[in-house]
Design a protein around this motif. Structure first.
Motif, PDB file in Angstrom:
ATOM      1  N   SER A  72     -44.540 -35.787   9.325  1.00 57.83           N
ATOM      2  CA  SER A  72     -45.316 -34.716   8.735  1.00 57.83           C
ATOM      3  C   SER A  72     -44.382 -34.377   7.347  1.00 57.83           C
ATOM      4  O   SER A  72     -43.223 -34.375   7.310  1.00 57.83           O
ATOM      5  N   LEU A  73     -45.326 -34.118   6.226  1.00 55.09           N
ATOM      6  CA  LEU A  73     -44.886 -33.734   4.969  1.00 55.09           C
ATOM      7  C   LEU A  73     -44.161 -32.529   5.043  1.00 55.09           C
ATOM      8  O   LEU A  73     -43.366 -32.072   4.277  1.00 55.09           O
ATOM      9  N   ARG A  74     -44.561 -31.615   6.277  1.00 51.84           N
ATOM     10  CA  ARG A  74     -44.012 -30.389   6.232  1.00 51.84           C
ATOM     11  C   ARG A  74     -42.689 -30.114   7.327  1.00 51.84           C
ATOM     12  O   ARG A  74     -42.270 -29.238   7.398  1.00 51.84           O
ATOM     13  N   ALA A  75     -42.262 -31.420   7.780  1.00 49.26           N
ATOM     14  CA  ALA A  75     -41.181 -31.323   8.682  1.00 49.26           C
ATOM     15  C   ALA A  75     -40.063 -31.158   7.775  1.00 49.26           C
ATOM     16  O   ALA A  75     -39.905 -31.470   6.667  1.00 49.26           O
ATOM     17  N   GLN A  76     -38.902 -30.160   8.645  1.00 50.90           N
ATOM     18  CA  GLN A  76     -37.514 -30.035   8.009  1.00 50.90           C
ATOM     19  C   GLN A  76     -36.620 -31.292   7.985  1.00 50.90           C
ATOM     20  O   GLN A  76     -36.552 -31.715   9.251  1.00 50.90           O
ATOM     21  N   LEU A  77     -35.994 -31.371   6.811  1.00 49.76           N
ATOM     22  CA  LEU A  77     -35.006 -32.462   7.010  1.00 49.76           C
ATOM     23  C   LEU A  77     -33.660 -31.795   7.570  1.00 49.76           C
ATOM     24  O   LEU A  77     -32.974 -30.777   7.029  1.00 49.76           O
ATOM     25  N   LEU A  78     -32.999 -32.704   8.415  1.00 46.82           N
ATOM     26  CA  LEU A  78     -31.724 -32.349   9.106  1.00 46.82           C
ATOM     27  C   LEU A  78     -30.489 -33.273   8.201  1.00 46.82           C
ATOM     28  O   LEU A  78     -30.688 -34.285   8.129  1.00 46.82           O
ATOM     29  N   LEU A  79     -29.847 -32.399   7.488  1.00 43.72           N
ATOM     30  CA  LEU A  79     -28.968 -33.116   6.510  1.00 43.72           C
ATOM     31  C   LEU A  79     -27.567 -33.189   7.158  1.00 43.72           C
ATOM     32  O   LEU A  79     -27.118 -32.279   7.999  1.00 43.72           O
ATOM     33  N   PRO A  80     -26.591 -34.063   6.550  1.00 45.46           N
ATOM     34  CA  PRO A  80     -25.001 -33.885   7.169  1.00 45.46           C
ATOM     35  C   PRO A  80     -24.632 -32.645   7.014  1.00 45.46           C
ATOM     36  O   PRO A  80     -23.656 -32.442   8.073  1.00 45.46           O
ATOM     37  N   TYR A  81     -24.989 -32.023   6.176  1.00 42.21           N
ATOM     38  CA  TYR A  81     -24.028 -30.421   6.307  1.00 42.21           C
ATOM     39  C   TYR A  81     -24.531 -29.702   7.421  1.00 42.21           C
ATOM     40  O   TYR A  81     -23.597 -28.701   8.051  1.00 42.21           O
ATOM     41  N   HIS A  82     -25.781 -29.759   8.134  1.00 39.17           N
ATOM     42  CA  HIS A  82     -26.157 -29.156   9.076  1.00 39.17           C
ATOM     43  C   HIS A  82     -25.277 -29.190  10.357  1.00 39.17           C
ATOM     44  O   HIS A  82     -24.862 -28.587  11.147  1.00 39.17           O
ATOM     45  N   ARG A  83     -24.963 -30.696  10.636  1.00 40.34           N
ATOM     46  CA  ARG A  83     -24.061 -31.100  11.748  1.00 40.34           C
ATOM     47  C   ARG A  83     -22.684 -30.533  11.400  1.00 40.34           C
ATOM     48  O   ARG A  83     -22.258 -30.040  12.570  1.00 40.34           O
ATOM     49  N   LEU A  84     -22.071 -30.625  10.454  1.00 41.57           N
ATOM     50  CA  LEU A  84     -20.932 -29.717   9.818  1.00 41.57           C
ATOM     51  C   LEU A  84     -20.881 -28.452  10.473  1.00 41.57           C
ATOM     52  O   LEU A  84     -19.900 -27.861  11.262  1.00 41.57           O
TER      53      LEU A  84
ATOM     54  N   ARG B 234     -34.707 -21.873   3.314  1.00 38.84           N
ATOM     55  CA  ARG B 234     -33.732 -22.426   2.318  1.00 38.84           C
ATOM     56  C   ARG B 234     -33.872 -24.115   2.595  1.00 38.84           C
ATOM     57  O   ARG B 234     -32.939 -25.099   2.268  1.00 38.84           O
ATOM     58  N   GLY B 235     -34.978 -24.260   3.557  1.00 38.02           N
ATOM     59  CA  GLY B 235     -34.775 -25.662   4.082  1.00 38.02           C
ATOM     60  C   GLY B 235     -35.350 -26.925   3.278  1.00 38.02           C
ATOM     61  O   GLY B 235     -35.841 -26.377   1.784  1.00 38.02           O
ATOM     62  N   VAL B 236     -35.068 -28.063   3.405  1.00 40.11           N
ATOM     63  CA  VAL B 236     -35.523 -29.059   2.337  1.00 40.11           C
ATOM     64  C   VAL B 236     -36.514 -29.725   3.536  1.00 40.11           C
ATOM     65  O   VAL B 236     -36.445 -30.325   4.506  1.00 40.11           O
ATOM     66  N   ARG B 237     -37.806 -30.023   3.016  1.00 38.62           N
ATOM     67  CA  ARG B 237     -38.784 -30.495   3.709  1.00 38.62           C
ATOM     68  C   ARG B 237     -39.159 -31.884   3.454  1.00 38.62           C
ATOM     69  O   ARG B 237     -38.793 -32.250   2.138  1.00 38.62           O
ATOM     70  N   VAL B 238     -39.769 -32.747   4.236  1.00 37.67           N
ATOM     71  CA  VAL B 238     -40.095 -34.210   3.645  1.00 37.67           C
ATOM     72  C   VAL B 238     -40.639 -34.188   2.393  1.00 37.67           C
ATOM     73  O   VAL B 238     -40.494 -34.981   1.447  1.00 37.67           O
ATOM     74  N   ALA B 239     -41.800 -33.385   2.043  1.00 36.84           N
ATOM     75  CA  ALA B 239     -42.368 -33.110   0.827  1.00 36.84           C
ATOM     76  C   ALA B 239     -41.616 -33.125  -0.270  1.00 36.84           C
ATOM     77  O   ALA B 239     -41.645 -33.507  -1.355  1.00 36.84           O
ATOM     78  N   ASP B 240     -40.363 -32.388  -0.209  1.00 35.42           N
ATOM     79  CA  ASP B 240     -39.502 -32.269  -1.445  1.00 35.42           C
ATOM     80  C   ASP B 240     -38.841 -33.567  -1.855  1.00 35.42           C
ATOM     81  O   ASP B 240     -38.376 -33.465  -2.844  1.00 35.42           O
ATOM     82  N   LEU B 241     -38.806 -34.583  -0.927  1.00 37.52           N
ATOM     83  CA  LEU B 241     -38.170 -35.881  -1.089  1.00 37.52           C
ATOM     84  C   LEU B 241     -39.094 -36.343  -2.364  1.00 37.52           C
ATOM     85  O   LEU B 241     -38.526 -37.276  -3.277  1.00 37.52           O
ATOM     86  N   GLY B 242     -40.382 -35.819  -2.668  1.00 36.03           N
ATOM     87  CA  GLY B 242     -41.312 -36.487  -3.718  1.00 36.03           C
ATOM     88  C   GLY B 242     -40.666 -35.788  -5.088  1.00 36.03           C
ATOM     89  O   GLY B 242     -41.581 -36.465  -6.077  1.00 36.03           O
ATOM     90  N   ASN B 243     -39.913 -34.998  -5.179  1.00 37.47           N
ATOM     91  CA  ASN B 243     -39.629 -34.202  -6.359  1.00 37.47           C
ATOM     92  C   ASN B 243     -38.089 -34.406  -6.640  1.00 37.47           C
ATOM     93  O   ASN B 243     -37.433 -33.362  -5.990  1.00 37.47           O
TER      94      ASN B 243
END
Ligand code: GDP
Length: 429
Positions: free
Chosen positions: A104-116, A147-156
């Motif tokens: 989904s373009l609306r899914a949230q991304l889990l990025l390395p800082y979340h794990r930390l 504050r999340g980053v979503r899949v759709a944000d990858l396009g900008n």
């Protein structure tokens, strides 16, 4: 709304690890689309196909059948690096994924800082939740905090850089507060994750639109949950829960379809109870029996390898799951694990510290550690069930055990699983 196709939700009815992967794998044979509606890479489904064992963390287990479309809904948090590791590992094992997986373009991304942040806050917490340390909680916190980053944000690129830059700064401050150190290579890890952005955008889609279009065209859809009802953020044993809604209603919100499209909810119920992580388990077995059932059932986490605590079947929790999820049917798994036990206990109610007996699941999690289960004892069947394929061929005591589960859970048993293999399933009715 015209209901031409069928839409079934598969949901765990205990503390997760009920064997949902196996049931989804079996039911996926007759559907066109399988979609995951919540959770992240903290969930692990183990599925055996022929002699091959697959452990899937993010990609729906429907992918192990040819020609299915497998979707990850907006309700999931996607660990982009781990997702592509899993993707490439499946391709390397000969599974066809091209065109079959959508996110989904609306899914949230889990990025390395979340794990930390997950690891730092769990190790500094006075009361541990027992998280898997994979960043799921912090990713959902960012989602709720907008504050999340979503899949759709990858396009900008510009927006992405801004949001990730702010997250980096916040992470640095949070780690400082928690007295933890950020690794020197965090920036590199983030860059590596984001480098996979174009690849993810290539498979990005709108699952809500795709699913409703398919249903209108008469197709069949499975919506797959991760974890279990007792780990639901609202309805589970808060705060010892996961950070999303695992229950059936979330299947609509987490994929982007309306709830009126759902026409069946199948609850997956293990023939006994297990729990991994912290928090009370009212029907916990004594240490010897606990060890025995853990070995018989191979009760070690698919994601972390952590040993699971084992308990007798607890109908207070499955009845509650039946209510919260609106179960239309139940799939009982791991019946074979009980084959060698001479007698089996089933909890029908809880005795509270004040002496009152309740059949309802208490909202106060802490009171759950003080309840005393009210048991009834059923005779075991002391015969192997792994080769049984028809209900009538199960030993009489095994059938009586299933009847009691059905009665106490208040939903009809529709499938019984008697082993890890795809073929080890008994359809009921
Ligand atoms: P899930 O996340 O709910 O899919 O559960 P897991 O995959 O973590 O755990 C279920 C485990 O039980 C896996 O190792 C399955 O292969 C195994 N399993 C599933 N159904 C059965 C069954 O009927 N009998 C036995 N013995 N094992 C089963």
């Amino acid at each position: 709304m015209p209901q031409q196709g069928t839409c079934t939700v598969i949901v765990g009815c205990q503390w997760g690890d009920e064997g949902k992967g196996k049931i989804v794998d079996v039911l996926a044979e007759d559907v066109d689309i399988v979609a995951r509606y919540q959770g992240g890479a903290n969930a692990g489904h183990t599925v055996k196909v022929g002699e091959e064992l697959f452990v899937l963390h993010q990609i729906p287990s429907g992918i192990l059948h040819d020609g299915k479309r497998c979707l990850l809904g907006n309700g999931v948090v996607l660990d982009i690096v781990q997702f592509f590791q899993e993707y490439d590992a499946l391709v390397a094992r000969g599974i066809e994924l091209d065109g079959h997986v959508g996110v989904s373009l609306r899914a949230q991304l889990l990025l390395p800082y979340h794990r930390l942040l997950d690891q730092a806050s769990e190790s500094s917490a006075a009361e541990k939740i027992g998280t898997t340390g994979r960043g799921i909680g912090p990713a959902y916190e960012d989602k709720a905090g907008r504050r999340g980053v979503r899949v759709a944000d990858l396009g900008n690129a510009e927006r992405l850089a801004k949001r990730v830059g702010e997250a980096r700064e916040r992470t640095r401050r949070r780690l400082e507060l928690l007295g933890a150190k950020g690794p020197a290579d965090l920036d590199r890890a983030i860059d590596e994750a984001l480098a996979l952005g174009p690849r993810l955008l290539d498979i990005a889609c709108d699952p809500g639109l795709e699913i409703t279009t398919a249903l209108r065209a008469g197709r069949r859809v499975l919506l797959e949950g991760a974890q279990g009802t007792a780990l639901d953020l609202d309805h589970g044993t808060y705060p010892f829960v996961t950070s999303s809604n695992t229950t059936a209603a979330a299947a609509a919100t987490g994929t982007g379809i309306g709830p009126t499209w759902i026409d069946a909810v199948v609850g997956v119920v293990k023939a006994y109870t297990t729990r991994v992580g912290e928090g009370p388990l009212p029907t916990a077995l004594d240490p010897d029996m606990d060890e025995k059932v853990r070995q018989l059932g191979g009760e070690f986490g698919a994601t972390t390898g952590r040993p699971r605590r084992c308990g007798w079947f607890d109908s207070v929790i499955t009845r509650y799951a039946s209510q919260v999820n609106g179960l239309t049917g139940v799939a009982v798994t791991k019946l074979d694990v009980l084959d060698t036990l001479p007698e089996l206990k089933v909890a029908t109610a809880y005795k509270l510290p004040d002496g009152c007996v309740t059949e309802s699941f208490p909202a106060d999690t802490w009171s759950l550690s003080a309840v005393e289960p009210v048991y009834e004892t059923l005779p075991g069947w002391l015969a192997p069930t792994g080769n049984v394929r028809r209900l009538a061929d199960l030993p009489r005591n095994a059938r009586a055990y299933l009847d009691r589960i059905e009665e106490l859970t208040r939903a009809p048993v529709q499938w019984v699983s008697v082993g890890v293999k795809r073929s080890q399933i008994i359809p009921v009715g």
